[in-house]
Design an enzyme around this catalytic site. Structure first.
Site, mmCIF file in Angstrom:
data_model
loop_
_atom_site.group_PDB
_atom_site.id
_atom_site.type_symbol
_atom_site.label_atom_id
_atom_site.label_comp_id
_atom_site.label_asym_id
_atom_site.label_seq_id
_atom_site.Cartn_x
_atom_site.Cartn_y
_atom_site.Cartn_z
ATOM 1 N N ASP A 71 6.790 35.272 1.432
ATOM 2 C CA ASP A 71 5.554 35.335 2.089
ATOM 3 C C ASP A 71 4.791 36.058 1.102
ATOM 4 O O ASP A 71 4.872 36.778 -0.013
ATOM 5 C CB ASP A 71 5.757 36.408 3.417
ATOM 6 C CG ASP A 71 4.513 36.000 4.402
ATOM 7 O OD1 ASP A 71 3.666 35.449 3.826
ATOM 8 O OD2 ASP A 71 4.807 36.562 5.573
ATOM 9 N N CYS A 72 3.158 35.994 1.268
ATOM 10 C CA CYS A 72 2.402 36.375 0.305
ATOM 11 C C CYS A 72 2.542 37.991 0.073
ATOM 12 O O CYS A 72 2.548 38.534 1.167
ATOM 13 C CB CYS A 72 0.996 35.807 0.626
ATOM 14 S SG CYS A 72 0.920 34.166 0.356
#
Length: 421
Positions: A71-72
């Protein structure tokens, strides 16, 4: 959920029979080529640094054959926020050795070289990730010459709004609408019998509120009010309050409009100010003065009113469920660009609603349960009510899978060998 949130303990049983099965199905049954590890910690270990989850379970037990992305900012958080890794280079090593292949963000790009120079990662760690990434690119045909001559090379921007795609958007909106209440046949409405309608509520005449989080520019822009104008000549719109938050209201104008019209359709619910990524709701009721607006309009209307809810998550509308002056409740979610049209079609019987709730709708008091308590099963000794339709033991507003229809039908179980009636 905030990106520095620490998820509580999850039992092996809950992991095996609740949390992991959907992902397992996506891999084994859906043939997923990419999965994402989140920024949260499960049992103290960040998911992107969890070798047991990424390598042993996903790649081993499920035979996953694709790439794993973070995930970012999930890798940065492991060191910068959670303190799980002692140094940035340790965070890089933790995720690559766990089985992650690509970082959404620049953390590995920034600290990968120093992690290699310090001996915390090896060339094999890097090669393993590259093999997974390039294997996917090969499957996509990205090395088969000029991409514009490949299978999907001729897809142009002007094809996005083709009729078949817009028809699909309408079908998706229609199929997702759930009829929650329909007392005394309040719906569907009849074109020949509705001479005037008052459309009231902050979500009634704003096309952008039909769109959920991460939406693209729509091909069409039709509000629910505009769509209803195609069915009723005398249609009036009153916003009733300033926005979904509804902290500034004009209830008097709404009450007057309701008392003057044959029928009233209320458009309430939430918007992206209440529910989107990085925004957590603090309560389950309708925001601001919406409940008061609904009740006062219902009291003033000539006939039981129709309440349409635009929101992604559940809302406690027990007050409306139990109010005989509210004849019907419709949940439309965030139905997208064709949502206004689909809602109008349902209200006037051009489409028979068949949607079912995808989640349990809990009462307001469920917010007392800490969001970080991820246990599924109820614990009577502590008063923990459990989660989801499988284990929750408390009262509900509406149950998972609930939904009405305009059709009337019944069924019975027959013994083997008996002929149907």
């Amino acid at each position: 959920m905030p990106k520095n949130c620490l998820v509580g303990q999850v039992t092996e049983q809950d992991l095996a029979d609740t949390y992991n099965p959907p992902f397992k199905s996506c891999v084994e049954d859906g043939g997923a080529s990419g999965i994402m590890c989140s920024y949260n910690r499960v049992n103290g270990v960040p998911t992107c640094a969890d070798h047991n989850l990424l390598s042993k379970t996903a790649r081993g037990d499920w035979s996953f054959n694709g790439y794993i992305t973070s995930d970012c900012d999930a890798v940065a958080i492991i060191h910068d926020v959670q303190g799980y890794a002692k140094a940035p280079e340790d965070a890089v090593a933790d995720v690559l050795k766990a089985g992650m292949d690509v970082n959404c963000g620049g953390y590995i790009q920034t600290h990968g070289v120093s992690a290699y120079q310090q001996g915390k990662i090896t060339g094999e760690d890097i090669d393993r990730a590259l093999r997974n990434l390039f294997a996917i690119r090969m499957r996509l045909g990205l090395f088969n010459g000029n991409p514009k001559y490949n299978r999907y090379g001729n897809i142009r921007a002007d094809q996005v709004c083709k009729k078949e795609h817009q028809d699909l958007a309408l079908q998706a909106a229609q199929d997702g609408i759930v009829l929650l209440k329909n007392d005394a046949g309040a719906l569907p409405l009849s074109k020949s019998k509705v001479s005037s309608v008052a459309v009231i509520g902050p979500n009634g005449n704003n096309a952008s509120l039909l769109l959920g989080n991460y939406f693209g520019p729509p091909c069409i822009s039709v509000t629910p009010f505009q769509a209803l104008q195609g069915y009723v000549k005398d249609a009036t719109f009153v916003q009733g309050c300033n926005a979904a938050v509804c902290n500034v209201s004009n209830i008097g104008e709404a009450v007057h409009a309701a008392s003057s019209a044959d029928y009233v359709v209320l458009f309430m619910g939430l918007d992206q100010n209440q529910e989107r990524e990085e925004v957590d709701r603090l309560e389950l009721g309708l925001p601001g003065m919406q409940e008061s607006l609904v009740n006062k309009v219902a009291d003033a209307a000539k006939k039981p009113v129709i309440l349409v809810l635009l929101c992604g998550g559940p809302v406690d509308v027990t007050f409306a469920k139990n109010n005989p002056k509210i004849g019907a409740i419709v949940w439309a979610g965030y139905p997208g660009q064709a949502g206004g049209i689909a809602i109008a079609q349902v209200l006037f019987g051009e489409h028979n609603p068949g949607g079912r709730l995808p989640v349990t709708w809990y009462p307001k008091e469920f917010t007392a349960v800490p969001m970080t308590d991820m246990r599924m099963r109820a614990d009577p000794s502590t008063g923990y009510p459990g989660r989801t339709y499988r284990f929750y033991k408390g009262k509900t507003v509406y149950n998972f899978g609930y939904g009405l229809s305009y059709s009337k039908y019944s069924h019975r179980f027959a013994s083997e060998g008996t002929k149907p009636p």
